[in-house]
Structure formats: C-alpha cells, structure tokens
Design an enzyme around this catalytic site. Sequence first.
Site, PDB file in Angstrom:
ATOM      1  CG  ASN A  66      49.515  34.282  33.703  1.00  8.86           C
ATOM      2  OD1 ASN A  66      49.844  33.682  32.671  1.00  8.86           O
ATOM      3  ND2 ASN A  66      48.463  35.092  33.769  1.00  8.86           N
ATOM      4  NE  ARG A  67      51.967  39.738  35.577  1.00  9.09           N
ATOM      5  CZ  ARG A  67      50.736  39.235  35.611  1.00  9.09           C
ATOM      6  NH1 ARG A  67      50.470  38.047  35.103  1.00  9.09           N
ATOM      7  NH2 ARG A  67      49.748  39.940  36.140  1.00  9.09           N
ATOM      8  NE  ARG A  81      45.715  35.656  44.660  1.00 12.36           N
ATOM      9  CZ  ARG A  81      46.302  36.816  44.936  1.00 12.36           C
ATOM     10  NH1 ARG A  81      46.678  37.097  46.173  1.00 12.36           N
ATOM     11  NH2 ARG A  81      46.519  37.693  43.974  1.00 12.36           N
ATOM     12  CD  GLU A  82      43.880  33.253  40.116  1.00 13.59           C
ATOM     13  OE1 GLU A  82      43.719  32.684  39.027  1.00 13.59           O
ATOM     14  OE2 GLU A  82      44.570  34.287  40.250  1.00 13.59           O
ATOM     15  CG  HIS A 112      47.788  33.165  39.469  1.00 18.00           C
ATOM     16  ND1 HIS A 112      47.234  33.999  38.537  1.00 18.00           N
ATOM     17  CD2 HIS A 112      49.130  33.318  39.390  1.00 18.00           C
ATOM     18  CE1 HIS A 112      48.215  34.649  37.912  1.00 18.00           C
ATOM     19  NE2 HIS A 112      49.370  34.252  38.404  1.00 18.00           N
ATOM     20  NE  ARG A 116      49.822  36.819  40.844  1.00 25.01           N
ATOM     21  CZ  ARG A 116      48.976  37.209  39.887  1.00 25.01           C
ATOM     22  NH1 ARG A 116      47.677  37.200  40.095  1.00 25.01           N
ATOM     23  NH2 ARG A 116      49.427  37.612  38.712  1.00 25.01           N
ATOM     24  CD  GLU A 153      41.218  37.165  35.655  1.00 29.75           C
ATOM     25  OE1 GLU A 153      40.919  36.703  36.769  1.00 29.75           O
ATOM     26  OE2 GLU A 153      42.370  37.506  35.333  1.00 29.75           O
ATOM     27  CG  HIS A 158      44.081  33.300  35.607  1.00 24.53           C
ATOM     28  ND1 HIS A 158      45.157  33.429  36.439  1.00 24.53           N
ATOM     29  CD2 HIS A 158      44.551  32.778  34.445  1.00 24.53           C
ATOM     30  CE1 HIS A 158      46.248  33.015  35.813  1.00 24.53           C
ATOM     31  NE2 HIS A 158      45.912  32.617  34.603  1.00 24.53           N
ATOM     32  CB  SER A 159      39.000  33.324  39.975  1.00 20.52           C
ATOM     33  OG  SER A 159      39.801  33.041  41.121  1.00 20.52           O
ATOM     34  CE1 TYR A 160      37.904  40.113  42.746  1.00 23.04           C
ATOM     35  CE2 TYR A 160      39.565  38.650  43.649  1.00 23.04           C
ATOM     36  CZ  TYR A 160      38.973  39.892  43.597  1.00 23.04           C
ATOM     37  OH  TYR A 160      39.453  40.903  44.379  1.00 23.04           O
ATOM     38  CE1 TYR A 213      46.762  42.238  35.855  1.00 27.69           C
ATOM     39  CE2 TYR A 213      44.763  43.024  36.922  1.00 27.69           C
ATOM     40  CZ  TYR A 213      45.696  42.029  36.698  1.00 27.69           C
ATOM     41  OH  TYR A 213      45.554  40.826  37.317  1.00 27.69           O
TER      42      TYR A 213
END
Length: 307
Positions: A144-145, A71-72, A69, A127, A273, A198-200, A250
């Site tokens: 990541n999907r 932005r991480e 992702h 992202r 995360e 990943h974050s966060y 989630y």
Amino acid sequence: LYSGKAIDLENYHTYEEVMAYLADLANTNPIVSTKVGGTTAEGRDIVQLIISTDLSANKPVEFFECNVHAREWITAATCIWIIDQITTGYGSDPEITDLVDKYDWKFVPIANPDGYAYTWSDDRLWRKNRVFINNSACRGVDINRNFPVGFGSPDGGSDSPCSTTYRGEGPLSELESNTIKDLIVADRGRIRSAISVHSYDQQWLSPYGYSIEYPLEYAEMYRVMEIGVNALTATYGTQYTYGSFANALYLGSGVTTDYYYEGEGILHSYTIELRDLGTYGFVLPPDQIVPTAIETWNGIKAFVNAI
Ligand code: ING
Ligand code: ZN
C-alpha cells in the site's frame, strides 16, 4: 491441493483454508467463479472471487481488496463473511438479490498471501510482503505504498527497506501490486466502487492519501461516506470517523485508493479501517469477527445503494 472443505466464519483461517473455501464455493455455486490474478514469490496464488449472475453482461463492478497488510486478519475475515452473506442471500434476501442482479461483486480476500502466511507461521504483526531486498538484511515491501499515484512523495512512506512502510524500488515493483492493478485494468471502465479494506481505527477514508488537497468530487464522496458510516454505526453503535485520509489519518503515498481514483478514474474509491480503536488493534479477538462483518456490510450496502 484444495480439500474443498467449508470453513466456519467465526474464526480466522489460514491461507490454505481460505483458498479451499473459495474453490469449494466456485465449484458448488453457479454464480461464483474464481480468477487467479498472479502467483507470489513463494508460489501462492492471489485469487479473486467473483459473484456474477452473467459474466457476459459486463455489469458494473463493486471491487474489494482485503488483507493487503498481512497482520490485518479481520479484513480477510470480513470479506469472507460478506462473500458468504451475498452467496447465501442471493435468491432469498430481496436486497441482496437486487444488488447481485445489478452488479458484479469481486473480492480479493487475501491480497498479500506470503505476508499472511508469515503472520501465521512466524510473526503475527508482519505488515509487508516477503520479498528479498537487494543489499539489505530486511525483507518486504509495503504493497500500500507501491502504487503509481503519488509514489515516493515525501512523508507518505519510506525508502528504507527496514521500514514497515518501505515503498519498494519503483511503482508496481511488487507482484502483489501488479496483480491488483491487472485485476482493476481487466474491468476498466465498469468499476463502480473500489474498496480497500484495512484495520484498525474505525475510519472511512477517501482520497487523497498523498496530499492534503481535497479531490474535485469530495462533496459527493463525503455524501456517500456519511451514508455508509451512518448505516454502519446504526448496527451496534460503533463510532466511525470519515474524511479524506491525509486529513483524517496521516499522509500515505502510493496507496491503492489514490491509484483507483486518480490513476483509473474510479470516482468511488475508499479505504475502510475496520475495528477496533486500539484495545486489541491488529489482534482483534475472533468473537468480534461476525459483529465487525455485520456492521461493515450494512455500511457497504447503504453506500452502494447511495452512489
Ligand atoms: N492503514 C493504511 C495504511 O496503508 C492509509 C491507511 C491508507 C493511509 C491510505 C494513507 C492512505 O497505512 C493501515 N492500517 O494500514
Ligand atoms: Zn493496512
């Protein structure tokens, strides 16, 4: 193209700076090499950094992918810090020497180069990747999907190209996900652990993402997650939660971690995360890079020694 210039580890760096650092490391350190897994739509290489004392020995592999992702940023910075720690510690730090003698360590520090570059040039909070979508004004697929296990199952992603969790046209439709898959397949049968960074949110998460069912080996997963988290928290007191991610966080369908576990049979497959809990979120200040990396590395060392 690459200047071969070292980078400092207390700041975030552009894609080009990171690539120059990795190339320099591979050129100057005999236990380091790089592998280009694929080249993105915008022409950037997806590079895997390999630390191995003997590639022909086919040792068990500890595999990491970071910055899927865009932005991480803390995730690439942490992986780079860990790479530096391992390469400078080999031969002088007894624990690191042992871990490198036993295992090959493989990192994809920037798994989504086009997205990462876009967060530097245009939109810090982007992202996804940056592909064009047919018949849509929106761009980008959530890597990541985009993986085969659980792909498209409801609630764990979106089929709308404008969504931040757009899963793409089909499993592995994206160059980035295909590259990760190819790198995993190249080491099939010897991957001892696979970590998706990943974050966060400060969580250590096991499969499944696509279902609230617990995996068959969940007790063993829980045991090693607890050891990892305890060692992480013991460093500075940073609180982490842990559990299966569909239950702890989630639903997420088509995620790398489910693919590694269920699709490739890698028992120890986790999403970590990193910091923080939302104060700064994706825009974690540079002065937290080194402490985040130190605590994460302590957790990973304890985890790797426990599995
Ligand atoms: N979080 C992950 C995401 O892809 C995740 C968390 C992983 C959820 C796996 C479900 C399954 O949404 C971030 N911050 O990207
Ligand atoms: Zn993420």
